[in-house]
Design an enzyme around this catalytic site. Structure first.
Site, PDB file in Angstrom:
ATOM      1  N   ALA A 177      19.074  80.067  16.678  1.00  0.00           N
ATOM      2  CA  ALA A 177      18.311  81.209  17.180  1.00  0.00           C
ATOM      3  C   ALA A 177      18.697  81.475  18.629  1.00  0.00           C
ATOM      4  O   ALA A 177      19.336  80.644  19.287  1.00  0.00           O
ATOM      5  CB  ALA A 177      16.817  80.928  17.071  1.00  0.00           C
ATOM      6  N   GLU A 188      18.901  77.317   8.155  1.00  0.00           N
ATOM      7  CA  GLU A 188      17.772  77.826   7.374  1.00  0.00           C
ATOM      8  C   GLU A 188      18.152  79.093   6.604  1.00  0.00           C
ATOM      9  O   GLU A 188      17.746  79.273   5.455  1.00  0.00           O
ATOM     10  CB  GLU A 188      16.587  78.089   8.301  1.00  0.00           C
ATOM     11  CG  GLU A 188      15.997  76.812   8.903  1.00  0.00           C
ATOM     12  CD  GLU A 188      14.847  77.085   9.844  1.00  0.00           C
ATOM     13  OE1 GLU A 188      13.706  76.784   9.472  1.00  0.00           O
ATOM     14  OE2 GLU A 188      15.095  77.615  10.954  1.00  0.00           O
ATOM     15  N   GLU A 213      16.467  71.226  16.073  1.00  0.00           N
ATOM     16  CA  GLU A 213      15.343  71.767  16.827  1.00  0.00           C
ATOM     17  C   GLU A 213      14.617  70.728  17.675  1.00  0.00           C
ATOM     18  O   GLU A 213      14.057  71.076  18.733  1.00  0.00           O
ATOM     19  CB  GLU A 213      14.344  72.441  15.869  1.00  0.00           C
ATOM     20  CG  GLU A 213      14.793  73.790  15.332  1.00  0.00           C
ATOM     21  CD  GLU A 213      15.628  73.686  14.073  1.00  0.00           C
ATOM     22  OE1 GLU A 213      15.887  74.724  13.449  1.00  0.00           O
ATOM     23  OE2 GLU A 213      16.041  72.559  13.703  1.00  0.00           O
ATOM     24  N   GLY A 255      18.280  77.951  12.852  1.00  0.00           N
ATOM     25  CA  GLY A 255      18.007  79.103  12.007  1.00  0.00           C
ATOM     26  C   GLY A 255      19.173  79.486  11.125  1.00  0.00           C
ATOM     27  O   GLY A 255      18.981  80.072  10.059  1.00  0.00           O
TER      28      GLY A 255
END
Length: 258
Positions: free
Chosen positions: A65, A113, A133, A110
């Site tokens: 991200a 993901e 993360e 992300g």
């Protein structure tokens, strides 16, 4: 058409390329908004039979991200960010047309993901996966803790998330995180060839396979009952009649999606 994506329809497959190579294709709010609209196109366009999501350049699928957007968020705003991301990724996961991730480089945070939200993954042998993360004082928020656990098992998922290690493509293959590993210059062609094979199948049956497989992991759904109902519904389709007749006549079936 999109500020952060390149899109192209190739033989019924909608190629969606996240195009921020200077930022390692990081997911910011604009990328997420564009991605949501592109996925809506996959749902709504009759000329789209499947989709591939990939990243621009050779280094990254999506390297995470855009962290600069996190610095001023309150807990409530952070939860809302996760909610919006989960909604988009669930749209990908629940699509009745196959959406495949072609992972060409780093798929971190992300990005990992996003890849896991796709129905399956094909990786370049240069690809690396991870959920780092915890290095930022965070956890995955777009469904990563759930999908990674489903795909590789609880022990391996927890180890990967707690160590923040990067998983090479060959290990991702052995763990069951990806379906295939190919040379970088073969990534899109190989992924496209898989989807062309699927395009030859009955579209309504393909949709019901995707829905039934998702039902297996939905705690609020009886997957066996859903499968039984879907199996029965197939008998009301012209495609079943065509498929059975083609089998008996020893010829390729010509499915119409009816």
């Amino acid at each position: 058409m999109y500020a952060t994506l390149n899109t192209q329809l190739i033989d019924g497959t909608y190629l969606i390329t996240i195009n921020r190579p200077d930022k390692m294709n990081a997911l910011n709010q604009q990328v997420m908004a564009d991605l949501a609209l592109a996925v809506d196109e996959v749902y709504s366009r009759d000329d789209v039979k499947s989709a591939i999501i990939t990243g621009a350049g050779e280094k990254a699928f999506v390297a995470g991200a855009d962290i600069s957007e996190f610095l001023q968020l309150t807990p409530a705003e952070g939860a809302d960010l996760a909610r919006r991301g989960q909604v988009i990724f669930q749209r990908i996961e629940n699509c009745v047309k196959p959406i495949v991730a072609a992972v060409n480089g780093f798929a971190l945070g992300g990005g990992c993901e996003l890849a896991m939200a796709c129905h399956f993954r094909v990786a370049s042998d240069k690809a690396k996966f991870g959920q780092p993360e915890v290095n930022l004082g965070l956890i995955p928020g777009y469904g990563g803790t759930q999908r990674l656990t489903q795909l590789v098992g609880k022990g391996k998922a927890i180890e990967l998330m707690l160590t923040a290690d990067m998983l090479p493509a060959t290990d991702a293959l052995s763990w069951g995180l990806v379906n295939h590993v190919v040379a970088p210059d073969q990534l899109l062609a190989f992924t496209q060839s898989l989807l062309q094979k699927i395009h030859a199948k009955a579209p309504l049956a393909v949709a019901r396979v995707l829905q039934s497989a998702n039902a297996a992991l939905d705690k609020e759904t009886d997957g066996y009952a859903f499968e039984m109902k879907s199996f029965g519904e197939c008998f009301g389709t012209k495609d079943l009649q065509e498929g059975a007749q083609a089998f008996l006549e020893k010829r390729p079936a010509k499915f119409t999606g009816n």
